[in-house]
Design a protein around this motif. Structure first.
Motif, PDB file in Angstrom:
ATOM      1  N   UNK A  95      18.282   1.523  53.722  1.00 46.86           N
ATOM      2  CA  UNK A  95      19.992   1.646  52.888  1.00 46.86           C
ATOM      3  C   UNK A  95      20.025   3.503  52.414  1.00 46.86           C
ATOM      4  N   UNK A  96      19.168   3.842  52.224  1.00 48.86           N
ATOM      5  CA  UNK A  96      19.644   5.116  52.358  1.00 48.86           C
ATOM      6  C   UNK A  96      19.947   5.693  53.798  1.00 48.86           C
ATOM      7  N   UNK A  97      18.976   5.831  54.728  1.00 47.73           N
ATOM      8  CA  UNK A  97      19.157   6.122  56.194  1.00 47.73           C
ATOM      9  C   UNK A  97      21.015   5.256  55.853  1.00 47.73           C
ATOM     10  N   UNK A 155      23.930   8.245  56.992  1.00 46.35           N
ATOM     11  CA  UNK A 155      25.224   8.367  58.184  1.00 46.35           C
ATOM     12  C   UNK A 155      26.256   7.711  57.540  1.00 46.35           C
ATOM     13  N   UNK A 156      27.556   7.504  56.683  1.00 46.58           N
ATOM     14  CA  UNK A 156      27.945   7.405  56.209  1.00 46.58           C
ATOM     15  C   UNK A 156      28.857   8.735  55.552  1.00 46.58           C
ATOM     16  N   UNK A 157      27.523   9.651  55.466  1.00 46.25           N
ATOM     17  CA  UNK A 157      28.422  10.976  55.149  1.00 46.25           C
ATOM     18  C   UNK A 157      28.229  11.173  53.346  1.00 46.25           C
ATOM     19  N   UNK A 158      27.246   9.888  52.514  1.00 49.02           N
ATOM     20  CA  UNK A 158      26.928  10.390  51.520  1.00 49.02           C
ATOM     21  C   UNK A 158      25.330  10.154  50.943  1.00 49.02           C
ATOM     22  N   UNK A 159      24.822  11.311  49.609  1.00 47.64           N
ATOM     23  CA  UNK A 159      23.868  11.398  49.352  1.00 47.64           C
ATOM     24  C   UNK A 159      23.310  10.248  48.451  1.00 47.64           C
TER      25      UNK A 159
END
Length: 343
Positions: A17-19, A23-27
């Motif tokens: 989920x974190x990865x 990848x979607x540009x969020x932290x």
């Protein structure tokens, strides 16, 4: 967005989920709960709809938008109150009502040691004292700077009290962090975003004071700057706001305490010294803070207020502080909190 993990989801599923969030540009910011984890995905609001795709990942229970502009500080992300650990065995935000006390500024070794012993005997759990002092006038006492930090450290060594002291300039963050247990951000720096970002990169508690003319939303957005950099150890402090009233130094916004407690999971303490500016008003405002649901106080105490280099009129004498602490214990008990009042 909040990504709510399923109860029992493992490390690998959380890592995936974190990865994907990155990848979607969020932290990603993981908030660990008693039964399940929640991941806050923070970034540009305009493209957050793409995060809905995370719903299909293994281990994800739900994806929910965060409505508040302060994402990580909001109770939407973490409904239960946060505990901020100062040192092992001492946390702010729990059942114990925590009092921090000491002089406005560190003036000498004798003064800070006398203050430290006095506030500890009365039940204070942390020693406050300013080594760097932001003053309205450039001609006023500005603090002893690193020498003041060394004196605070000596007082901690002698009494065992953790120390809370203010950092004023981003260039001094590393220096103050070497000495302080809690880094204080004063009212004048509540929107010093460069400073807040640097403090967000530390693994050290941050005591963030409300600004003199800062709305609650603006205040929580300042806390968000620290949280978004990775530091979750933030303590809020209501210290009064500037109004048309001149009978007190500021106007203690006591209603801000329950408002903050309803909107954020972060612990909230009150500074009755700066809020009132008068020693005689500190005790009643301290009792009011307990009743309003605050998690603690930060109070100015000086062995000889009439000789203080700064804020003498709003500083309690040690005997008056000890008397207040005894009465405060009764108020804390009614509010179902505990308060240590010395040996």
């Amino acid at each position: 967005m909040i990504i709510v993990m399923k109860s029992g989801a493992g490390r690998q599923e959380l890592a995936e989920v974190k990865k994907r969030i990155r990848e979607l540009g969020y932290k990603p910011h993981v908030i660990h709960g008693a039964t399940r984890n929640v991941v806050g995905a923070v970034g540009d609001e305009r493209g957050k709809a793409v995060l809905q795709s995370l719903q299909s990942l293994s281990g994800v229970d739900n994806v929910v938008p965060i409505l508040k502009p302060f994402k990580l500080a909001s109770r939407e992300v973490k409904p239960e109150p946060s505990l901020v650990e100062i040192v092992p065995g001492l946390s702010v935000g729990g059942d114990e009502f925590i009092v921090m006390a000491g002089p406005c500024s560190v003036e000498s070794e004798a003064q800070i040691l006398q203050s430290a012993h006095a506030v500890k005997a009365a039940g204070a759990r942390l020693l406050r004292g300013g080594a760097f002092k932001p003053r309205t006038s450039p001609y006023s006492f500005q603090g002893l700077e690193e020498e003041g930090l060394k004196l605070l450290a000596a007082a901690r060594e002698e009494t065992g009290l953790p120390i809370v002291t203010e950092v004023v300039n981003p260039r001094d963050v590393e220096l103050v962090a070497r000495y302080a247990d809690v880094m204080q951000v004063g009212a004048r720096n509540v929107q010093n975003f460069a400073l807040l970002k640097m403090l967000g990169q530390l693994d050290k508690p941050i005591l963030l004071k409300r600004g003199m003319a800062t709305t609650i939303q603006e205040y929580l957005m300042s806390a968000e700057y620290i949280l978004s950099e990775g530091n979750r150890r933030v303590i809020l402090c209501e210290r009064g706001i500037r109004t048309f009233e001149t009978a007190t130094r500021n106007t203690l916004d006591i209603s801000a305490v329950p408002v903050l407690k309803s909107q954020t999971h972060l612990p909230v303490i009150v500074d009755p010294s700066h809020a009132t500016g008068h020693a005689r008003l500190i005790a009643p405002m301290s009792y009011a803070a307990v009743a309003a649901g605050a998690d603690g106080l930060i109070v100015e105490v000086h062995p000889r207020p009439e000789e203080a280099a700064s804020d003498g009129p709003q500083s309690l004498k040690p005997a008056d502080f000890a008397a207040m602490m005894k009465k405060l214990a009764a108020y804390a008990e009614v509010a179902e909190r505990s308060l240590a009042t010395g040996d």
